[in-house]
Design an enzyme around this catalytic site. Structure first.
Site, PDB file in Angstrom:
ATOM      1  CE  LYS A   1      17.933   7.221   2.696  1.00  0.00           C
ATOM      2  NZ  LYS A   1      17.461   7.280   1.408  1.00  0.00           N
TER       3      LYS A   1
ATOM      4  CG  ASP B   1      -1.790  -1.155   1.414  1.00  0.00           C
ATOM      5  OD1 ASP B   1      -1.780  -1.704   2.486  1.00  0.00           O
ATOM      6  OD2 ASP B   1      -2.246  -1.699   0.253  1.00  0.00           O
TER       7      ASP B   1
ATOM      8  CB  SER C   1      16.313  12.467   0.098  1.00  0.00           C
ATOM      9  OG  SER C   1      17.642  12.820  -0.325  1.00  0.00           O
ATOM     10  CG  ASN C   2      20.415   9.147   3.986  1.00  0.00           C
ATOM     11  OD1 ASN C   2      19.528   9.034   4.643  1.00  0.00           O
ATOM     12  ND2 ASN C   2      21.349   8.217   4.048  1.00  0.00           N
ATOM     13  CG  ASN C   3      21.436  15.774  -0.902  1.00  0.00           C
ATOM     14  OD1 ASN C   3      21.250  16.704  -0.511  1.00  0.00           O
ATOM     15  ND2 ASN C   3      22.192  15.200  -1.740  1.00  0.00           N
TER      16      ASN C   3
ATOM     17  CG  ASP D   1      20.861   4.763  -5.034  1.00  0.00           C
ATOM     18  OD1 ASP D   1      20.015   5.279  -4.196  1.00  0.00           O
ATOM     19  OD2 ASP D   1      21.826   5.116  -5.230  1.00  0.00           O
TER      20      ASP D   1
HETATM   21  O1  LIG Z   1      26.561  11.855   0.385  1.00  0.00           O
HETATM   22  C1  LIG Z   1      25.310  12.303   0.517  1.00  0.00           C
HETATM   23  O2  LIG Z   1      24.622  13.046   1.086  1.00  0.00           O
HETATM   24  C2  LIG Z   1      24.620  11.132  -0.232  1.00  0.00           C
HETATM   25  O3  LIG Z   1      25.149  10.309  -1.045  1.00  0.00           O
HETATM   26  C3  LIG Z   1      23.123  11.610  -0.932  1.00  0.00           C
HETATM   27  O4  LIG Z   1      22.764  12.691  -0.899  1.00  0.00           O
HETATM   28  C4  LIG Z   1      22.254  10.505  -0.699  1.00  0.00           C
HETATM   29  O5  LIG Z   1      20.808  10.810  -1.114  1.00  0.00           O
HETATM   30  P1  LIG Z   1      19.678   9.950  -1.391  1.00  0.00           P
HETATM   31  O6  LIG Z   1      20.230   8.754  -1.886  1.00  0.00           O
HETATM   32  O7  LIG Z   1      19.557   9.120   0.086  1.00  0.00           O
HETATM   33  O8  LIG Z   1      18.524  10.621  -1.778  1.00  0.00           O
HETATM   34 MG   LIG Z   2      20.074   7.212  -3.211  1.00  0.00          MG
END
Ligand SMILES: O=C(O)[C@H](O)[C@H](O)COP(=O)(O)O
Ligand SMILES: [Mg+2]
Length: 296
Positions: A219, A20, A58-60, A244
């Site tokens: 993450k 879901d 996102s980790n960014n 990814d």
């Molecule tokens: O170095 C970083 O901050 C990360 O590689 C990048 O920003 C990852 O972002 P995500 O794939 O989680 O969107």
């Molecule tokens: Mg990524």
């Protein structure tokens, strides 16, 4: 169990029927740098038409959630602030809700506008954005501890400077009570065909100089997982994490008890997915954009 490769219509239909909610990583899944991955907007639209819930994790930390909405829109993807959960936002929630960060303290930031804006959004004052001027050894002594600083937050910084590192190092080594937080510690940053130094690779210089270990939000770490599970009341059995990177996205999904789908449009390739003993993805596919074929 070997990750199942999704490559035919029946596989795609079965994946959609069993879930879901879909949690999407961004860099390497939705886009690469500022280029949208072919077919992804149509695939996301198809999921929405089928009543699925989408959450972007996102980790960014370089971009605020509001600015992410603008980036999504520019790439032809409709997304709301409430659907976006970045490591900068997780850091703001952690400092506000878990730490109860004091109103008379400030946060020294190495990172982008995403961190400054998300912290200011929850009423936390920040410093550091303009510390980019070159430095000479003669003026190093001008960099002094600042008792107003209650935390150093480190995120990916495309304008990283020696001055910023020296300021952060000073705060962290002169005040053991100064919190040390990293938004994420990804080793690399995907960009088109290649990968570049990620947040974690930049962070290691400050860890080495201060000999202090930061609490990492993003993450696959627990703070981000707790925030996402609580905020969105996820049913792990009906939620799929699409990423990814095996060491962040897929490990994050496994820790949360979610199904995991690794795509090959970012960091991981097929050999990585098949050879990885831990974390082991549930599924993998070449690109999430392939699902756009379903409704054609
Ligand atoms: O170095 C970083 O901050 C990360 O590689 C990048 O920003 C990852 O972002 P995500 O794939 O989680 O969107
Ligand atoms: Mg990524």
């Amino acid at each position: 169990m070997t990750p199942a490769k999704l490559e035919i219509r029946e596989d795609f239909e079965s994946l959609i029927e069993r879930h879901d909610t879909f949690l999407f990583d961004c860099d390497g899944v939705i886009w690469s740098g500022s280029t949208v991955i072919d077919g992804v907007p149509a695939a996301l639209d198809m999921l929405r038409r089928r009543g699925k819930r989408l959450i972007f994790v996102s980790n960014n930390s370089s971009t605020s959630r509001k600015d992410y909405v603008a980036k999504f829109s520019k790439l032809g993807i409709q997304a709301s602030v409430e659907e976006i959960f970045s490591s900068a936002y997780a850091t703001a929630v952690y400092l506000r809700e878990v730490v109860g960060f004091s109103a008379d303290k400030k946060v020294y930031v190495i990172g982008g506008s995403g961190i400054h804006r998300e912290l200011e959004e929850v009423g936390i004052k920040t410093l550091g954005s303009d510390d980019v001027a070159p430095i000479s050894v003669a003026t190093l002594g001008d960099i002094l501890p600042n008792p107003d600083i209650g935390a150093v937050v480190f995120g990916i910084d495309y304008e990283l400077s020696y001055r910023k590192l020296a300021c952060a190092h000073t705060h962290l080594t002169h005040d053991p009570d100064c919190l040390f937080i990293a938004t994420n510690d990804d080793r690399t940053l995907p960009g088109g065909k290649y990968q570049y130094p990620g947040c974690g690779s930049l962070l290691s210089s400050l860890v080495h100089s201060t000999q202090r270990t930061p609490l990492v939000m993003g993450k696959p770490n627990q703070p981000m997982l707790d925030c996402v599970m609580q905020k969105f009341h996820l049913d792990p059995a009906r939620t799929c994490m699409v990423g990814d990177r095996l060491d962040t996205d897929i490990r994050f999904g496994i820790k949360g008890g979610l199904s995991t789908l690794c795509v090959l449009t970012g960091v991981a390739n097929e050999a990585d997915v098949l050879s990885s003993s831990e974390p082991k993805a549930t599924y993998y596919m070449s690109s999430f954009g392939d699902l756009s074929k379903l409704d054609q």
